[in-house]
Scaffold this motif. Structure first.
Motif, mmCIF file in Angstrom:
data_model
loop_
_atom_site.group_PDB
_atom_site.id
_atom_site.type_symbol
_atom_site.label_atom_id
_atom_site.label_comp_id
_atom_site.label_asym_id
_atom_site.label_seq_id
_atom_site.Cartn_x
_atom_site.Cartn_y
_atom_site.Cartn_z
ATOM 1 N N HIS A 19 3.526 20.645 1.346
ATOM 2 C CA HIS A 19 2.380 21.329 1.931
ATOM 3 C C HIS A 19 2.869 22.493 2.792
ATOM 4 N N PRO A 20 2.018 23.472 3.028
ATOM 5 C CA PRO A 20 2.423 24.609 3.878
ATOM 6 C C PRO A 20 2.903 24.141 5.244
ATOM 7 N N GLY A 21 4.031 24.707 5.671
ATOM 8 C CA GLY A 21 4.613 24.336 6.947
ATOM 9 C C GLY A 21 5.650 23.235 6.879
ATOM 10 N N ASP A 22 5.750 22.555 5.714
ATOM 11 C CA ASP A 22 6.733 21.487 5.582
ATOM 12 C C ASP A 22 8.133 22.068 5.415
ATOM 13 N N SER A 61 2.834 31.140 -0.080
ATOM 14 C CA SER A 61 3.382 32.226 -0.897
ATOM 15 C C SER A 61 4.762 31.906 -1.456
ATOM 16 N N ASP A 62 5.331 30.752 -1.102
ATOM 17 C CA ASP A 62 6.673 30.398 -1.566
ATOM 18 C C ASP A 62 6.662 29.630 -2.879
ATOM 19 N N THR A 63 5.522 29.493 -3.501
ATOM 20 C CA THR A 63 5.444 28.784 -4.778
ATOM 21 C C THR A 63 6.246 29.527 -5.847
ATOM 22 N N GLU A 89 0.966 22.315 -2.260
ATOM 23 C CA GLU A 89 -0.423 21.875 -2.253
ATOM 24 C C GLU A 89 -1.087 22.363 -0.967
ATOM 25 N N VAL A 90 -2.124 23.141 -1.129
ATOM 26 C CA VAL A 90 -2.852 23.688 0.019
ATOM 27 C C VAL A 90 -4.005 22.752 0.351
ATOM 28 N N VAL A 91 -4.009 22.204 1.588
ATOM 29 C CA VAL A 91 -5.072 21.298 2.032
ATOM 30 C C VAL A 91 -6.187 22.123 2.662
ATOM 31 N N ARG A 92 -7.400 21.924 2.165
ATOM 32 C CA ARG A 92 -8.559 22.654 2.686
ATOM 33 C C ARG A 92 -9.144 21.901 3.880
ATOM 34 N N HIS A 93 -9.062 22.462 5.086
ATOM 35 C CA HIS A 93 -9.613 21.840 6.292
ATOM 36 C C HIS A 93 -11.045 22.328 6.521
#
Length: 343
Positions: free
Chosen positions: A143-146, A217-219, A243-247
């Protein structure tokens, strides 16, 4: 000369000789190479050609001669073609990596081309001793930020190594929307750690790691490239899917509530308009039927004229009064039947 060769190809299709020779030669960089092609001086009106077919390039005529003895010598860069007794010789002085190609000797006689000999020449540079480059795949979703760590393992065998140059490791990223991979990191020639195989001391494994906190953007697919001794070896690649989690946020809630309120308002407005129109229709009908009913009621009234006699209640008055005053109310009776005209 190259134009003449292409014209000959268009005139008539060539064929192979009954005793064609095709062989393969492996040589090291800097080694001299000599290729021989049989020549018979008794051939009449015959020309011999040496051509080279290299990858991703057009055929190249390196030299030509006639069948009978003529001291012709042609030199192109480090390649020399010349006649020798009974042969047409191609000599490469100090073979280089770009000399790797297929070399053909062709005989042309009476507009007919015959392939006499073919040689695949492979020029090998110094052996870096690298036997494989492998990459580990990612098992857990990202996930983003991991933080993500990619690993590249370089396997080598010092027994086969003939090149003393150290290798460098680079990381490339390939994305579907980019035409070329982009360089994102370089290790230089120092690995994170290296270990020798317990089974054979000559075998060694060096692991190179690349870590970063990823964003959406790192995909892409990440490749480990090992450059050494004039060669570049690529790993199998590691695919990174983020995987982008929609909050759910307050803005989305407000927008949805406004949309719901607008929809309800439109429904209520439409209902009120419909109710008002129906009420106007009903009111008009009732007014019409009220007028008709009033007319019917008025026309069907029955009039009478009763006569009342006014008398005094006193006895003296009854005796003295001779004449009796009367009050008359006239009435009229009229019959009306709806739907018929008056008689």
């Amino acid at each position: 000369m190259l134009t003449i060769f292409y014209i000959l190809l268009l005139i008539k299709t060539g064929r192979c000789s009954d005793h064609q020779i095709f062989d393969t030669k492996n040589v090291a960089v800097g080694q001299n190479v000599t290729l021989n092609c049989f020549r018979d001086r008794l051939w009449h009106s015959t020309n011999l050609f040496w051509i080279r077919l290299a990858s991703q390039s057009f055929p190249e005529v390196l030299g030509s001669t006639i069948s009978h003895d003529v001291p012709t010598i042609r030199k192109i860069h480090n390649i020399t073609t010349k006649q020798e007794p009974g042969t047409f010789v191609l000599h490469i002085n100090g073979a280089q990596l770009n000399d790797t190609a297929v070399y053909y000797c062709i005989k042309e006689s009476q507009q007919t081309m015959t392939f006499l000999k073919g040689t695949f020449l492979r020029v090998k540079g110094p052996d870096p001793g690298i036997t494989g480059v492998t990459q580990d795949s990612l098992s857990n979703p990202v996930h983003p930020g991991d933080p993500v760590t990619l690993q590249c393992s370089v396997l080598s065998n010092s027994e086969n190594r003939t090149c003393t140059e150290d290798h460098s490791v680079y990381w490339y990223r390939a994305k579907p929307d980019e035409s070329h991979p982009s360089l994102i990191y370089s290790h230089g020639n120092n690995g994170n750690y290296c270990e020798r195989s317990p089974e054979a001391a000559s075998q060694q494994k060096c692991v190179y790691s690349f870590s970063r906190n990823v964003s959406s953007s790192d995909t892409g697919t990440y490749y480990c490239a090992v450059a050494t001794c004039g060669e570049i070896l690529f790993g199998n690649g590691t695919k990174l899917d983020i995987e982008v989690v929609r909050h759910w946020d307050l803005t989305n809630t407000v927008v949805i509530l406004l949309c719901v309120a607008l929809s309800i308002s439109l429904i209520v407005i439409a209902f009120l308009i419909y109710t008002i129109k129906e009420k106007h229709k009903t009111s008009g009908k009732n007014s019409y039927f009220s007028k008709v009913k009033y007319s019917e009621t008025f026309d069907s009234l029955t009039y009478g004229a009763p006569t009342f006699t006014k008398r005094n209640t006193r006895k003296a008055e009854r005796r003295n009064t001779r004449a009796t005053e009367t009050m008359c109310i006239y009435s009229d009776v009229r019959a009306f039947e709806y739907g018929k005209s008056d008689a």
